[in-house]
Design an enzyme around this catalytic site. Structure first.
Site, PDB file in Angstrom:
ATOM      1  N   PHE A 213       0.705  -1.306   0.049  1.00 43.33           N
ATOM      2  CA  PHE A 213       0.128  -0.026  -0.275  1.00 43.33           C
ATOM      3  C   PHE A 213       0.812   1.085   0.129  1.00 43.33           C
ATOM      4  O   PHE A 213       1.683   1.499   0.907  1.00 43.33           O
ATOM      5  CB  PHE A 213      -0.875  -0.110   1.283  1.00 43.33           C
ATOM      6  CG  PHE A 213      -1.768   1.133   1.290  1.00 43.33           C
ATOM      7  CD1 PHE A 213      -2.960   1.243   0.729  1.00 43.33           C
ATOM      8  CD2 PHE A 213      -1.373   2.549   1.993  1.00 43.33           C
ATOM      9  CE1 PHE A 213      -3.636   2.399   0.700  1.00 43.33           C
ATOM     10  CE2 PHE A 213      -2.016   3.555   1.865  1.00 43.33           C
ATOM     11  CZ  PHE A 213      -3.544   3.522   1.254  1.00 43.33           C
ATOM     12  N   ASP A 322       9.366   2.752   1.377  1.00 44.71           N
ATOM     13  CA  ASP A 322       8.174   3.596   1.869  1.00 44.71           C
ATOM     14  C   ASP A 322       8.051   3.423   3.284  1.00 44.71           C
ATOM     15  O   ASP A 322       7.574   2.267   3.805  1.00 44.71           O
ATOM     16  CB  ASP A 322       7.011   3.040   1.251  1.00 44.71           C
ATOM     17  CG  ASP A 322       5.734   3.740   1.682  1.00 44.71           C
ATOM     18  OD1 ASP A 322       5.699   4.566   2.608  1.00 44.71           O
ATOM     19  OD2 ASP A 322       4.446   3.692   0.905  1.00 44.71           O
ATOM     20  N   LYS A 353       2.615  10.381   8.528  1.00 43.61           N
ATOM     21  CA  LYS A 353       2.172   9.800   9.933  1.00 43.61           C
ATOM     22  C   LYS A 353       2.883  10.312  10.918  1.00 43.61           C
ATOM     23  O   LYS A 353       2.697  11.581  11.239  1.00 43.61           O
ATOM     24  CB  LYS A 353       2.186   8.390   9.881  1.00 43.61           C
ATOM     25  CG  LYS A 353       0.902   7.907   8.725  1.00 43.61           C
ATOM     26  CD  LYS A 353       0.678   6.507   8.738  1.00 43.61           C
ATOM     27  CE  LYS A 353      -0.329   5.937   7.870  1.00 43.61           C
ATOM     28  NZ  LYS A 353      -1.606   6.566   8.037  1.00 43.61           N
ATOM     29  N   THR A 377       1.729  23.900  -4.195  1.00 46.33           N
ATOM     30  CA  THR A 377       1.706  25.308  -3.464  1.00 46.33           C
ATOM     31  C   THR A 377       2.459  25.286  -2.293  1.00 46.33           C
ATOM     32  O   THR A 377       3.312  25.994  -1.866  1.00 46.33           O
ATOM     33  CB  THR A 377       0.272  25.742  -3.316  1.00 46.33           C
ATOM     34  OG1 THR A 377      -0.269  25.796  -4.686  1.00 46.33           O
ATOM     35  CG2 THR A 377       0.256  27.065  -2.864  1.00 46.33           C
TER      36      THR A 377
END
Length: 496
Positions: A213, A322, A353, A377
């Site tokens: 994931f 990851d 997280k 941005t």
């Protein structure tokens, strides 16, 4: 034997009925932190009437099918989450592994009260073009102070998905720059990319793993393979997918079988890289989690990951680790990849997280060659770096990684004992630090266990096809483990 172990782990926890609360388990009060509650306190079913009223209200504005209940964050403390009906629950899930030092930590409240920090909270700059004057210093103080081995560059982002999305872009840009050499993009590259055609939009790929994931945005979805609900009806990219090892537990009893399984998966990874290059669709990068979290808390050995990195290096692929869910200390080390014991763990490490902000660390050759190539941005939020500095101070001052190791050992021993006590119900207890999981006999039973645990004052989460994952804050201590095990045992006894 199992009952004896649970008794020892309970630290002499006792049953009590708190005033105004339904029956819960409770640990001896002298063990608690000053700003932590002393145990769960359940006043209504969950969700209660106040949550149901708000659910109806919000349901007229947006989809609410995933909402469990509404929270009273002002009253939540330490390891305990309070809902709008006054139910106080021991949170062993922490907003999907995202609360590093518990709710309303005094150190973070003190930070908010400091008038010198007001500007950082009030103003959110477009960091890619107009960063504050102290931005480099604050990054050095926060993110770079915990940088993975061999990495001195970090790109901030807002969340895990956009961190991975931009990390993928960085891998593609670097791959194409190596292919072109010093000449730079041609006019054909520039014009063809505007209509989504080659060579400007090259047919490059990223290899990911079944069960992985990496996010829900469009590029990340092509590498996410954990649950159909994430991907259903969404067009995706046809990229290579390798099998992730399915290890047998306990690991020490299946050394030979697990080594053969990892070798099989590594061989298929290399075969896929070769096959896709022959199809004219080279693999520019490999992305992998140190522990597949959403996909079922699937582990692999340090040798597996080191061999995977070697394969990536051999074939000119960037190696992306990851650490969005595993990073930040839950495994007993700040980064899960530190358990591999290598000074060269990866080319890119993404995070979010528990680090409160998103982003990715990377080696020099993955630095974007021009402005606006890796850009949005905000590209993060400087106020999150302020919080992270204080979180890191708390982790160091209170030796929380050592605390996680102790609590994790107690948690895993307790899960082993429960697994022995309920062999037809539980299996495959596993984990590093407090980053633990256990399998339930089937998905319907898991769902019932999660709801019954919540009704007794413990918040847990599921993952994979039939696993329960444990994701407490770093301040989750051994007496919290004992309290959890008592309540969890009560829940399991109803299924015996």
């Amino acid at each position: 034997m199992a009952s004896l172990l649970l008794t020892r782990l309970s630290l002499h926890s006792l049953r009590s009925s708190l005033s105004g609360c339904r029956h819960v388990s409770k640990v001896a009060p002298q063990a608690q932190m000053e700003w932590d509650y002393d145990g769960p306190c359940m006043k209504t079913a969950v969700p209660g009437p106040s949550s149901m009223e708000r659910l109806k209200q919000l349901g007229e504005i947006q989809n609410v099918d995933a909402i469990n209940f509404f929270c009273n964050y002002e009253e939540s403390r330490g390891n305990y989450l309070v809902d709008v009906d006054g139910n106080r629950m021991l949170d062993v899930y922490t907003q999907i592994s995202s609360i590093p030092i518990g709710y309303n930590h005094p150190a973070l409240h003190k930070l908010m009260a400091d008038p010198n920090n007001l500007s950082t909270f009030v103003n959110r700059p477009a960091l890619g073009i107009l960063p504050p004057g102290n931005f480099a210093d604050k990054l050095a103080e926060s993110l770079l102070s915990v940088a993975p081995s061999g990495m001195t560059r970090v790109q901030t982002m807002a969340c895990g998905s956009c961190s991975n999305e931009n990390a993928y872009k960085a891998m593609f840009i670097a791959y194409r720059n190596k292919e072109r050499g010093p000449g730079g993009p041609t006019q054909e590259d520039i014009s063809s990319c505007m209509i989504n055609q080659e060579p400007g939009c090259p047919d490059l790929t990223i290899l990911s793993f079944m069960g992985g994931f990496h996010g829900r945005t469009m590029g990340c979805l092509a590498t996410t393979h954990s649950k159909a609900i994430h991907k259903l009806d969404i067009p995706s990219l046809d990229w290579p997918i390798a099998p992730f090892p399915r290890l047998q537990y306990p690991l020490e009893e299946f050394t030979r079988e697990n080594a053969a399984e990892e070798a099989r998966c590594l061989e298929e990874v290399e075969d896929l890289i070769v096959q896709w290059r022959q199809k004219g669709r080279p693999v520019a990068g490999i992305v992998v989690e140190p522990i597949q979290a959403e996909g079922g808390d699937n582990h692999a050995s340090a040798d597996f990951f080191k061999s995977l990195h070697s394969i990536a290096r051999k074939h000119g692929c960037a190696f992306h680790v990851d650490e969005v869910q595993t990073g930040g200390g839950a495994t007993g080390k700040f980064w899960a990849h530190e358990h591999w014991g290598t000074d060269d763990p990866a080319d890119i490490v993404s995070f979010s997280k528990k680090l409160l902000t998103g982003g990715y660390y990377h080696k020099n050759d993955l630095q974007a060659d021009k402005g606006y190539r890796i850009f949005n941005t905000w590209m993060g939020d400087p106020s999150k770096n302020l919080f992270l500095v204080e979180v890191l101070n708390v982790i160091r001052r209170e030796n929380l990684l050592e605390e996680v190791t102790r609590s994790g050992k107690a948690l895993l021993q307790g899960l082993y004992a429960l697994q022995e006590q309920y062999p037809g119900l539980l299996s495959r207890a596993r984990g590093q630090g407090t980053f633990c999981a256990i399998d339930i006999r089937d998905d319907p039973t898991r769902s019932k266990i999660l709801l019954k645990a919540r009704d007794k004052g413990v918040l847990l989460g599921g993952c994979g096809e039939r696993s329960i994952r444990f994701r407490p804050a770093l301040i989750f201590k051994e007496y919290h483990v004992a309290l959890f095990l008592n309540i969890f045992n009560d829940v399991l006894a109803e299924f015996k």
